[in-house]
Design a protein around this motif. Sequence first.
Motif, short mmCIF file in Angstrom:
data_model
loop_
_atom_site.label_atom_id
_atom_site.label_comp_id
_atom_site.label_asym_id
_atom_site.label_seq_id
_atom_site.Cartn_x
_atom_site.Cartn_y
_atom_site.Cartn_z
N GLU A 130 50.20 40.97 42.68
CA GLU A 130 50.80 41.83 41.88
C GLU A 130 52.09 41.85 41.53
N ASP A 131 52.89 41.28 42.28
CA ASP A 131 54.33 41.10 42.63
C ASP A 131 54.83 40.17 41.21
N ASP A 132 53.62 38.95 41.24
CA ASP A 132 53.62 38.68 39.73
C ASP A 132 53.00 38.55 38.60
N ASP A 133 52.35 39.29 39.23
CA ASP A 133 51.52 39.87 38.10
C ASP A 133 51.52 41.60 37.63
N PRO A 134 52.09 41.75 36.79
CA PRO A 134 52.07 43.42 37.93
C PRO A 134 50.31 44.07 36.64
N SER A 135 49.99 43.56 35.91
CA SER A 135 49.36 43.15 35.02
C SER A 135 47.74 43.76 35.66
N LEU A 136 48.12 42.38 37.15
CA LEU A 136 47.17 41.96 38.28
C LEU A 136 46.17 43.76 38.05
N SER A 137 46.53 44.21 38.81
CA SER A 137 45.57 44.98 38.77
C SER A 137 44.15 46.10 38.06
N ALA A 138 45.30 46.00 36.71
CA ALA A 138 44.87 46.78 35.83
C ALA A 138 43.19 45.61 34.78
N LYS A 139 44.06 44.29 35.72
CA LYS A 139 42.75 43.67 35.08
C LYS A 139 41.71 43.36 35.50
N ARG A 140 42.13 43.34 37.21
CA ARG A 140 41.01 44.10 37.88
C ARG A 140 39.89 45.02 37.95
N ARG A 141 40.73 45.78 37.61
CA ARG A 141 40.18 47.68 37.39
C ARG A 141 38.78 47.02 36.15
N GLN A 142 39.52 46.32 35.34
CA GLN A 142 39.07 46.21 33.43
C GLN A 142 37.75 45.25 34.21
N GLU A 143 37.89 44.30 35.09
CA GLU A 143 36.43 43.10 35.43
C GLU A 143 35.30 43.36 35.78
N LEU A 144 35.69 45.14 36.38
CA LEU A 144 34.42 45.81 36.81
C LEU A 144 33.29 45.55 35.68
N LYS A 145 33.41 45.66 34.23
CA LYS A 145 33.15 45.88 33.48
C LYS A 145 32.00 44.55 33.50
N VAL A 146 33.01 43.03 33.35
CA VAL A 146 32.22 42.59 33.27
C VAL A 146 31.37 42.65 34.10
N TYR A 147 31.09 42.80 35.59
CA TYR A 147 30.47 42.94 36.43
C TYR A 147 29.33 43.61 36.67
N PHE A 148 29.19 44.54 35.48
CA PHE A 148 28.14 45.08 35.04
C PHE A 148 27.42 44.83 33.28
N VAL A 149 27.86 43.92 32.82
CA VAL A 149 27.34 43.47 32.22
C VAL A 149 26.71 42.26 32.85
N SER A 150 26.88 41.21 33.49
CA SER A 150 26.63 40.27 34.29
C SER A 150 25.45 40.32 35.14
N LEU A 151 25.59 41.69 35.33
CA LEU A 151 24.24 41.99 36.39
C LEU A 151 23.14 42.88 35.47
N ALA A 152 23.41 43.50 33.90
CA ALA A 152 22.33 43.26 33.50
C ALA A 152 21.69 42.32 33.13
N SER A 153 21.69 41.12 33.40
CA SER A 153 20.98 39.98 33.44
C SER A 153 20.13 39.74 34.67
N PHE A 154 20.86 39.84 35.80
CA PHE A 154 19.95 40.60 36.83
C PHE A 154 19.00 41.80 37.27
N SER A 155 18.77 41.76 36.38
CA SER A 155 17.78 43.20 36.07
C SER A 155 16.33 43.07 36.98
N PRO A 156 15.97 42.19 36.62
CA PRO A 156 14.51 41.52 36.72
C PRO A 156 14.37 41.72 38.63
N ARG A 157 15.75 41.57 38.86
CA ARG A 157 15.61 40.75 40.77
C ARG A 157 15.67 42.21 41.79
N LEU A 158 16.33 43.72 40.81
CA LEU A 158 16.70 44.41 41.27
C LEU A 158 15.48 45.18 41.88
N GLY A 159 14.81 44.80 42.77
CA GLY A 159 13.73 45.68 42.51
C GLY A 159 13.86 46.10 44.26
#
Length: 700
Positions: A130-159
Amino acid sequence: MLSSTYPLTRLAMTSATPQLTRAAVKPTTPLKPILKQSSSLLGTRRTYDDAGLDDDIMDGQESPRKRQKVEFDLNNTEIHEIGTRSVDEIKQEIRKALDRHDQGDDEDYDLLKETLSGKQSSYDEDDEDEDDDPSLSAKRRQELKVYFVSLASFSPRLGRSCDGLVKSVLQCQWLGRDEQFAKIYVQFLAALVSAQGARLTQVLSSVIEKFTDSRPSDWAVPNYPNVGREVVQERLHVALQYLVRLFPAAKPVLENLIATKYPFHDESKRMHLAYVDNLLRLRTYCTDLQTEVMDLIISRLVKIDVEMQMDLDDMDDRLAAMVAMALKSSRENTNQEEDDDESDAESVDSDESENDEYTRVKTAKENIEKMDSILDTLFELYTPSFVDPESDGALEAFEDLLSEFSNFILPTIKSRHTQFLIFHFGQKSERLMDAFCGTCINIAFESQRPLILQQAASAYLASFVARGAHVPGHIVVKIFEVLGFHLDQMRALYETSCRGPDVRRYAPFYALMQALMYIFCFRWQDLIKSLPDEVDKDDISSYLDQEIEWEPEIKDIMRRNIFSKLNPLKVCSPVIVEQFAKLAHRFRFMYVYPVIEKNKRLRLSQFSAGAYTTGGALRDLSFDMNDESWQQLGSFFPFDPYQLPVSKRWVEEDYLQWRHIPGLNQDERVDDSDEEEQDDDENRVVDEDTATDDEAIEDE
């Protein structure tokens, strides 16, 4: 003369009670399957169309706090620019974790669970980058959105094998994040249910559980801007509406969930109000559940009402005064911080509840506040339906209230305030008065009804007619005649086998007789046909000792039944009998003191069976064999003064207070001198003006 039919033409007494046995409204078309034919629910525009929702709805079209429209499109490749990693990279991570989980290696699987729960602990601990890139923390928080978008395609495996992962996902705090995240999360829930139909209840349960949230701390997420309560509530209901429209099978599931998730009676006022508020919002778009929602709210409200009244009945004057002081203190501090967990208890619990008394006072105070707030909400909810009380819409709304009354309020003898919904709106027009009176009459005189309901219906009818300030005189007369007609029928039936007064065998007769005396005590002026010139209508004391002409049959009805073998003055509540005797004597209506004197030498036990049964269900069940009070009716009249401090504003103009008649007690009989000391106490029981004071909380 009374005919063999009911003399009241507009009370619809030959019609069936409105919706007394109504069934829940169910859709006539078969439920659609949960699983859709499309294998990718999220990545198609048809998803919104199937749900009946457009972009505006998903973005919260009604809120004045509406944010800028979400421009995130699940088909747009710009998704790769959110966060520090691409969708493909995260998909590979998820696939790897699920594959290894299937093989028994849960290291990556557990890390994925922690990430999807939204706790962000692994990100927050890594500060070097974060010292090198102050926006890194915010980007990682935003990354959680990508996790949910990606996880949607694995819904058939979430039994079932991924129960832990799904549980972590459903525990993610999504309401307190940005609007784009909320939209993505809701769409993921839809994809999960579409692929795993068995998850429907689990997903809906996670949404309904948030109905009790009302403080920012309930949904706040670290490092995210504060989200207002209205925005959170809007997101919650947009999500629920989206799921309900996509999956028709959600409605019966919701019906069960809203009941099981309803706060327990000892939960805080804040939780109850938040839950009720969300239920009322749910019924605006889930119309098939409107009846069930109101049934649930009224039934739970009645339980709180009963518990509150029982607690107050068990308190002495000192504890009751403490409750009144606690309520007053609470009202004076209504502007205190809502986020204070102990705010509900501060006014009572200042000494940390060192003994049981404080606990009792605290519980009673909280129950009163719950009742008061919820009833105030319901009065406000129903009021728009009665703007035109003569309209069909008003009648339809009132029939719904009648159904709640018949199914939940009437069978509950200890209910104290909930019934004032019907009392208030039932006086809006004569058409609605007819509907309520007809309902009570049908219940009171249908032989297949349980005895306790018949007695309660008579008490409700008498109390409504006696206490309703807007009930016109001609309705009072008609109701009196109808009740008198049925009373004569009962007397003719019972007298053939009657040996003397017996409340166990003739309880319906005594309940009806007591109802007529109660009506007379409050509405005697409406039962008068003509007055001598000496009477000044503006001076009620001028009615005393005058030759008054009463409506036809009124005197005969009372005389035939009071002087019958059934001897109702011995069995009916002594307080009501004494007050009736005073008024009847001073108005020269009839003289019943000889009967009262004779009854003092009469023992009820000589006429009643040895065993006590449920015949006197409205009486106090605790009794002493040497005390005849257990063989007499209690003074149960459900529209006694309304005591809740806030919501009483709705009924103050509807309520007919007891009016003291100057000079009524001045001409006491000499042989009753030994009873003079009791007069003040009895008058206080009947004179209920003090019970309407702001701080009065104990029942009369």
